[in-house]
Design a protein around this motif. Sequence first.
Motif, PDB file in Angstrom:
ATOM      1  N   ASP A 151       9.172  -6.775   1.644  1.00 30.14           N
ATOM      2  CA  ASP A 151       7.803  -7.599   2.152  1.00 30.14           C
ATOM      3  C   ASP A 151       6.931  -7.119   2.717  1.00 30.14           C
ATOM      4  O   ASP A 151       6.122  -6.974   2.860  1.00 30.14           O
ATOM      5  CB  ASP A 151       8.808  -7.533   4.230  1.00 30.14           C
ATOM      6  N   GLU A 152       6.782  -6.223   1.952  1.00 36.07           N
ATOM      7  CA  GLU A 152       5.516  -4.552   1.865  1.00 36.07           C
ATOM      8  C   GLU A 152       4.938  -4.689   0.825  1.00 36.07           C
ATOM      9  O   GLU A 152       5.370  -5.230  -0.095  1.00 36.07           O
ATOM     10  CB  GLU A 152       5.472  -3.336   1.879  1.00 36.07           C
ATOM     11  N   GLY A 153       3.011  -5.230   1.184  1.00 38.67           N
ATOM     12  CA  GLY A 153       2.047  -5.341   0.981  1.00 38.67           C
ATOM     13  C   GLY A 153       1.742  -4.078   0.082  1.00 38.67           C
ATOM     14  O   GLY A 153       2.358  -3.423  -0.118  1.00 38.67           O
ATOM     15  N   ALA A 154       0.471  -4.381  -0.510  1.00 38.16           N
ATOM     16  CA  ALA A 154      -0.084  -3.509  -1.038  1.00 38.16           C
ATOM     17  C   ALA A 154      -1.205  -1.878  -0.296  1.00 38.16           C
ATOM     18  O   ALA A 154      -1.746  -0.855  -0.191  1.00 38.16           O
ATOM     19  CB  ALA A 154      -1.604  -4.163  -2.108  1.00 38.16           C
ATOM     20  N   GLY A 155      -0.375  -2.000   1.001  1.00 41.87           N
ATOM     21  CA  GLY A 155      -0.854  -1.313   2.398  1.00 41.87           C
ATOM     22  C   GLY A 155      -0.087   0.341   2.204  1.00 41.87           C
ATOM     23  O   GLY A 155      -1.009   1.192   2.347  1.00 41.87           O
TER      24      GLY A 155
END
Length: 175
Positions: free
Chosen positions: A143-147
């Motif tokens: 659930d982690e994006g490219a941040g």
Amino acid sequence: MIVGALLAAGASRRFGAEDKLLAPLQGRPLVAHAAKRMTRAALDHCFAVVSSAEVAQAVGVDTVMIPAGGGQADSLVAAVRHLPDTTTHLLILLGDMPYLEDEDLALILSGDGPRCAVADGHVSPPALFPREWFPRLLTLRGDEGAGKLLRHHPEAHCPLPPASLRDIDRPDDLR
């Protein structure tokens, strides 16, 4: 070629039983606001990654269908895999961010390297990735994006007003 991808396949867990992307905001589905903003940006092509036919209809652009219930990384990976071979840059937007302004996207698109929004020290979409970053995006999971990739690249950070980056997670956020 600069391609825009609207990630609109989330599970809306915090919103309740209904799909937040279809919740009405100013007389239109929430996701339609972000889709409209994307189509007005200086892009050569745009599409949305969705998990339902209803959201696909509401975005009004080409769509890539993925299974419901995945994490943001699943949507991002699907977007990268869907890119035409001639893509030089990928602009990522989220379907639950209806308050972006045309000027916000123009600022993100004004660079050649990676760029992302930042407000109050928080890295956020919209984000622009040059082609050489695509392999890194394909390694993301869950659930982690490219941040997590962009946090350590302050040269990529573009300050934007916090109001532009407000997203909708709960029904009260629509008020």
